[in-house]
Scaffold this motif. Sequence first.
Motif, short mmCIF file in Angstrom:
data_model
loop_
_atom_site.label_atom_id
_atom_site.label_comp_id
_atom_site.label_asym_id
_atom_site.label_seq_id
_atom_site.Cartn_x
_atom_site.Cartn_y
_atom_site.Cartn_z
N ASN A 53 2.49 13.42 -1.45
CA ASN A 53 1.99 12.74 -2.65
C ASN A 53 1.84 11.39 -2.27
N VAL A 54 0.51 11.06 -1.86
CA VAL A 54 0.00 10.02 -1.14
C VAL A 54 -0.40 8.94 -2.07
N PRO A 55 0.46 7.77 -1.73
CA PRO A 55 0.17 6.62 -3.03
C PRO A 55 -1.21 6.24 -3.19
N SER A 56 -1.84 5.93 -4.39
CA SER A 56 -3.24 5.90 -4.67
C SER A 56 -3.97 4.55 -3.96
N GLU A 111 9.75 3.16 6.98
CA GLU A 111 10.81 4.23 7.26
C GLU A 111 9.76 5.43 7.43
N PHE A 112 10.64 6.32 8.40
CA PHE A 112 9.71 7.68 8.64
C PHE A 112 10.33 8.67 7.63
N ARG A 113 8.99 9.14 6.82
CA ARG A 113 9.26 9.77 5.56
C ARG A 113 7.94 10.81 5.43
N PRO A 114 7.92 11.91 6.33
CA PRO A 114 7.00 12.71 6.24
C PRO A 114 6.65 13.20 4.79
N ASP A 115 7.48 13.42 3.77
CA ASP A 115 7.23 13.68 2.48
C ASP A 115 6.17 13.08 1.72
N LEU A 171 0.96 -1.12 -0.05
CA LEU A 171 0.25 0.16 0.05
C LEU A 171 0.72 1.44 0.13
N TRP A 172 1.96 1.36 0.94
CA TRP A 172 2.65 2.66 0.98
C TRP A 172 3.90 2.44 0.13
#
Length: 544
Positions: free
Chosen positions: A455-458, A447-451, A440-441
């Motif tokens: 651009n959220v995965p569909s 991993e901690f990645r706020p960025d 999904l991700w």
Amino acid sequence: MHSATNIVASVRQHRRLLSSENRWSFLLRVSSSLPNGPSNADWLFGNQKEIWSGSTCLGEPNPLDNWHEIYGPTFTAGGFFGTQRIYSKDIKAIQHIMRNDQIYLKPPVMQNILKGILGEGTSIIVAEREEHKIQRKVMNPAFGPTQIRELTSTFFEKSIEMRDIWNSRITAEGFGKIDSVYWLSKVTVDIIGLTGFNYHFNALNDPDQTNELNRAFTTMFHSGGGWTSAWVPLLAALPQIVQQSIRAVVSVLGYDTAMKLSAECIQRKCREIMMESKAFLAATGEKDNGWGTKNLLSLILKSNMSSNTPMSDVDAIAQIPTFLIGGHDTTSLATNWALLELALHQDIQSKLGQEILSVPTAMASVDELNALPYLDAFVRETMRLHSPITTVNRVATQDDIIPLSYAFTDRSGIVHSELPVRKGQLIHLTLHQVNTDKSLWGPHAREFRPDRWLNVPSGVQAIPGVWSNLLTFWGGTHGCIGWRFSVTEMKVFLFVLLRSFHFELGVPKDELTVLKMASIWQRPSLKSAPMKTELPLIIRPLKV
């Protein structure tokens, strides 16, 4: 039209299968088609010792992560006394269980334990079916966006008070050492006391715990044998006759005296708070808009007065300790994880700090907080990777067939595209594993990645959470009613603290561990004290 026809046909097929004449064939099907999973370690504990075992190193997978990797989204693991438990992160299965909340209920043993704390009344966290609908309808208005805005000033006032205490810890060397777990637990108790029911715990400035309710609350929820210890869910997992025997022995030996006295104190104080709130509303009028009527309890009582199906007084009283349970632990834990990630990732700390310092006021409005994209992304990423509650448990109250997104293989090697369950089957929905699912991700899901939130995965759109395509606050009709409260409170903490301090780890990184509490909670801990929740940090005053 074709889709609707298929749905109707599927429902009819399910009904035929579950009808009384097919009951025997259904039971045979269930017994022969349980998902594959790890071998039972032993008959007494099954696989539970592996699941519940102490702690893991920061960033390392736990047994549930490993088993999902081996056996897929749905698998079976051994429970106590030879029972089998189903574990699933399958999105379609989770959606089905959320939608059918009349069938899938909280395990009754956990309800009984919570009622021992909450008293006679039924709180929203234990209410089911029609009772839950009534309570939710009455309580929803108190947790709306407008009402949370009214409470934000208290979030700021208490955050600033904690900041000033931390400032006083800074020595002549130019830095200070704090345990953020200790302080965030206190400030969140103070905040929920004031915003929840207009009660002054004064926990931040009461190290000796002279406040009776604060002392009782600490005993109940933060002592080694308290509600959040691993022993309570362990007791809940045992057969009823074993539970009763253990409780009898504990009572005779007097080991539960402190817990009983604390529960009695909490219930007594809650009755007093309830009477004071009702008296205040009666004296000032139901439509009074002063501070005394803006706390959550008063808003609920006002909503209750105008409801056609009001809650009883005992049920309204039961919401007060519910505020304490849900209103302080979630945000406190999440903010500790947030501070840990800031200390680990200095680049992220710098970027977030710059954005926060760009706001000209020291007490931002909710709109100003929500207009900060990186703060929003940072909070979402913290809640994704460090969900305070990692598992939701449900028990089937009737035979059912659960649809699946991904087929599973049973222990005989046969592949199944749906999961038949019988009445009484315990199902663990692994929320943390959904929040960190690589399918999904993406490959960096752990991993901690706020960025990633820019651009959220569909694929995550299918996750049925009440907030932000996450299961951190669950979803459906039983989704956490206080999610706006928690998210806003956490943003305020970060806004205040990052305008004043720079954060560093107070111990080497390899000393940090994740303490698992009965596979439900995850808390920061240290290898040197593996059963204690703590997070030592070094703070330095920010040079602006």
